[in-house]
Design an enzyme around this catalytic site. Sequence first.
Site, PDB file in Angstrom:
ATOM      1  N   CYS A   2       0.823  -1.197   0.000  1.00 44.07           N
ATOM      2  CA  CYS A   2       0.000   0.000   0.000  1.00 44.07           C
ATOM      3  C   CYS A   2       0.857   1.246   0.000  1.00 44.07           C
ATOM      4  CB  CYS A   2      -0.910   0.004   1.232  1.00 44.07           C
ATOM      5  SG  CYS A   2      -1.886  -1.508   1.434  1.00 44.07           S
ATOM      6  N   ARG A  50      -4.787   1.455  -0.696  1.00 42.75           N
ATOM      7  CA  ARG A  50      -4.789   0.014  -0.500  1.00 42.75           C
ATOM      8  C   ARG A  50      -4.643  -0.764  -1.800  1.00 42.75           C
ATOM      9  NH1 ARG A  50      -9.160  -4.227   2.200  1.00 42.75           N
ATOM     10  NH2 ARG A  50      -7.586  -5.801   2.650  1.00 42.75           N
ATOM     11  N   ASN A  75       1.914  -0.092   5.412  1.00 45.77           N
ATOM     12  CA  ASN A  75       2.293  -0.584   4.087  1.00 45.77           C
ATOM     13  C   ASN A  75       3.154  -1.820   4.283  1.00 45.77           C
ATOM     14  OD1 ASN A  75       3.275  -0.947   1.446  1.00 45.77           O
ATOM     15  ND2 ASN A  75       4.865   0.598   1.722  1.00 45.77           N
TER      16      ASN A  75
END
Length: 632
Positions: A2, A50, A75
Amino acid sequence: MCGVAGIFHLETAKPVDPERVRAMIDAMPHRGPDGAGVWTAQGVGFGHLRLSVIDLATGDQPMTTPDEKLVVTYNGEIYNFREIRQELEAAGHVFRTHSDTETILHGWRQWGPRCVEHFHGMFAFALYDEEAKTLFLARDRLGVKPLYYAEVSDGSLIFASELKGLLAHPLLRKRPSEQAVEDFLALGYVPDDACFVAGVKKLPAGHTLMTRRAMPLAEPRPYWDVAFEPKRRSAEAAEEELVAHMGEAVRSRLVSDVPLGAFLSGGVDSSAVVAMMAEASKSAVETCSIGFDEADHDETEYADAVAARFATNHRKRIVAADDFALIDTLVAAFDEPFADASALPTYRVCELARERVTVSLSGDGADEIFAGYRRHIFHAGEERARRWVPGMVRKPLFGTLGKAYPKLDWAPQYLRAKSTFTDLGKSGAEAYAASVGVTTPGQRHRLYSGSFVTALGGHRAEDRYVKAMENAPAADGLAAAQYADLKIWLPGDILTKVDRMSMAVSLEAREPLLDHRLVEFAATLPLKQRVRGGVGKWLMKKAMRRYLPEDILYRKKQGFVTPISAWFRGPLAGEADRIASSSALAETDWFRHAEIRRIVDAHKSGREEHGRLIWQLLMLDRSLRRVFGLGK
């Protein structure tokens, strides 16, 4: 996989404009095509992009605890999150989702800042604790995932997965760092302890940063390191232990709720990963590779052979000189100048993989941890000579020979002794620092203007390597070089390249050979199990004989290279000429432009080899235009 961004007011809990956070994540849409979220509270705001890989239904972020006392934007992937979840549930924690993200929240509540020591994986995250009024930033042990941060004029700390996220904040001052330019021209990338934009920092690998409101901004603190300390064991025992570690590292990275595959170059490392994936998978592994339109650089026949051996679903694509059109894509992805030309085929192989999968495993990391680069083999040999010949004899003797011996780049390898003599006249750290560079200090100073030399204030890019090696927790000179590579080269070049190129096409890349437990095991190998008989990665190649044929294991290492030198003498000669008259480079007043013209002309004529340097100047020119608006 992400993208994250956020704002934290350091002095007072002033309101955070959610539109500023949104602008920061909007600058990085490629990092999260499956959703976006912004969360704000008094004095703090988090943003998230995302790419759905695990818990597709309930893993949205930023994620809060039910009492909203904790919030995280994250992330990466925590591969052991199921085991951690079981441990935390046994301790009384109640989970609402099936995501690894929630493990961070409960892990913080159970262990505080030491939660990162429990996480096995790749990650960069920010966690806000409302009760303690603290912001906690963390980055994984090896630096697979990036995290930039900076203080801005309104008293806030801003952070993001990529520099472009910070550049979207209106208060970030945009001034180029001369020292980062020196680093880039020396190494081909801007290392993690520097940034192209002055005042911006990167959280170092294996570090956390915790800051509390109304307190001075803290310095990052390390939570992991690796010491290269040999352990006595037979080669046979080490081989079995290595195979076990590699198998576990690969299996742990097969956890995914979306299609998964692998990059396959036909080299030892990616072939070993594919072999172990095939062993662990019930279905055929999806693999892909990139070739070149110049035969001397093409390795697809070896990738084809490995794919056939393990019955993978294999696809390949050829990269040609006209793929130079990708340069603006590369510049946009990296933000900072980045001159590792293998970024171009890396982008293409990621693009090819993304057509069928969302996650792809790579073979990156083995050269660093098992000593697989040619420079490692040379350095090991030079270190033996340094042990045999006393410094008081060696330095004047080989220093003189190095100056006297002609530079014979065109000659067979055994006649190219100038660099060897020169290196033997230096300390091991100084010699290795020179070997990892792509230009010498002399070459750079011939390029630099007098004002730029003054602005550098004595800063020399190679000094960080010398310092890292001299202070390395290492039992021998080769181990010290490997340690410095792990701390500087790996996160600054290799992992930056793979992260940016994979994320540019919204692909998650996983590096099983950088599992920290495998790295810790590799650091216990004695010198003879790393390099023996002029062969690097000796133990790994021995262990992989049960999976791979000799022509894969022991052929000459080629690497994921690009024929840029030939391109600048052929189809891209016009681009080389444009660099010699670059307005962006001229506007900086950093360079002697007559020297740039001489370099371009000498390369195009074939008198001298400067393809890599021209590529560096080209990437610097484009980065100056994009980040600072120069030359427009």
